[in-house]
Motif scaffolding. Structure first.
Motif, PDB file in Angstrom:
ATOM      1  N   CYS A   7       0.835  -1.195   0.000  1.00  0.00           N
ATOM      2  CA  CYS A   7       0.000   0.000   0.000  1.00  0.00           C
ATOM      3  C   CYS A   7       0.875   1.252   0.000  1.00  0.00           C
ATOM      4  O   CYS A   7       0.611   2.210  -0.744  1.00  0.00           O
ATOM      5  CB  CYS A   7      -0.946  -0.018   1.206  1.00  0.00           C
ATOM      6  N   ASP A  10       2.302   1.680  -3.471  1.00  0.00           N
ATOM      7  CA  ASP A  10       1.276   2.160  -4.397  1.00  0.00           C
ATOM      8  C   ASP A  10       0.964   3.640  -4.176  1.00  0.00           C
ATOM      9  O   ASP A  10       0.735   4.387  -5.131  1.00  0.00           O
ATOM     10  CB  ASP A  10       0.002   1.321  -4.269  1.00  0.00           C
ATOM     11  N   GLN A  37     -10.405   1.257  -4.285  1.00  0.00           N
ATOM     12  CA  GLN A  37     -11.043  -0.036  -4.477  1.00  0.00           C
ATOM     13  C   GLN A  37     -10.150  -1.173  -3.959  1.00  0.00           C
ATOM     14  O   GLN A  37     -10.640  -2.146  -3.388  1.00  0.00           O
ATOM     15  CB  GLN A  37     -11.367  -0.266  -5.963  1.00  0.00           C
ATOM     16  N   LYS A  38      -8.846  -1.056  -4.153  1.00  0.00           N
ATOM     17  CA  LYS A  38      -7.905  -2.116  -3.778  1.00  0.00           C
ATOM     18  C   LYS A  38      -7.706  -2.216  -2.269  1.00  0.00           C
ATOM     19  O   LYS A  38      -7.659  -3.317  -1.722  1.00  0.00           O
ATOM     20  CB  LYS A  38      -6.555  -1.851  -4.458  1.00  0.00           C
ATOM     21  N   TYR A  39      -7.605  -1.063  -1.592  1.00  0.00           N
ATOM     22  CA  TYR A  39      -7.259  -1.061  -0.170  1.00  0.00           C
ATOM     23  C   TYR A  39      -8.381  -0.612   0.761  1.00  0.00           C
ATOM     24  O   TYR A  39      -8.332  -0.901   1.950  1.00  0.00           O
ATOM     25  CB  TYR A  39      -6.035  -0.169   0.080  1.00  0.00           C
TER      26      TYR A  39
END
Length: 126
Positions: A7, A10, A37-39
């Motif tokens: 994270c 990113d 959306q991912k985390y």
């Protein structure tokens, strides 16, 4: 909350991608890159705060309706340069896991050593 090194990476990549001299990074940039959306929002905000407090991001400001990040700091640029390649990043995470620490300071130190090792192997091949 447990620190998620992927994270952090990113976040640094998104900040680098979207900042200009005149434009700060805002929540929409993280949505555009798929990080919300991912985390999830809470995890992302936590990691932005940790990266800011660790000296990787400059002028992180939180508001009721969102946040802004001015840019990467020189230390943030250095760390990102060291972990940009997936090969170097995976090696950094592997070494950190092996020694049992994934703190940001450990990751920064390990990444720097991974690069130093690659430089030495390139300059003085056996």
């Amino acid at each position: 909350m447990k620190l998620d090194p992927d994270c952090i990476r990113d976040i640094l990549l998104t900040v680098e991608r979207h900042t200009t001299f005149d434009n700060d990074v805002e929540p929409k940039d993280f949505s555009t890159d798929g990080l919300v959306q991912k985390y999830g929002k809470q995890k992302l905000l936590y990691h932005i705060r940790q990266a800011g407090e660790s000296g990787l991001l400059s002028r992180v400001k939180f508001y009721m309706a969102g946040f802004s990040i001015q840019d990467l700091t020189p230390a943030g640029h250095q760390f990102l340069a060291d972990i940009r390649s997936d090969t170097n990043w995976n090696k950094t995470k592997k070494v950190a896991a092996k020694i049992g620490s994934t703190s940001l300071q450990t990751l920064i130190s390990v990444a720097s050593n991974v690069i130093s090792d690659l430089i030495e192997k390139t300059m003085y091949p056996k």
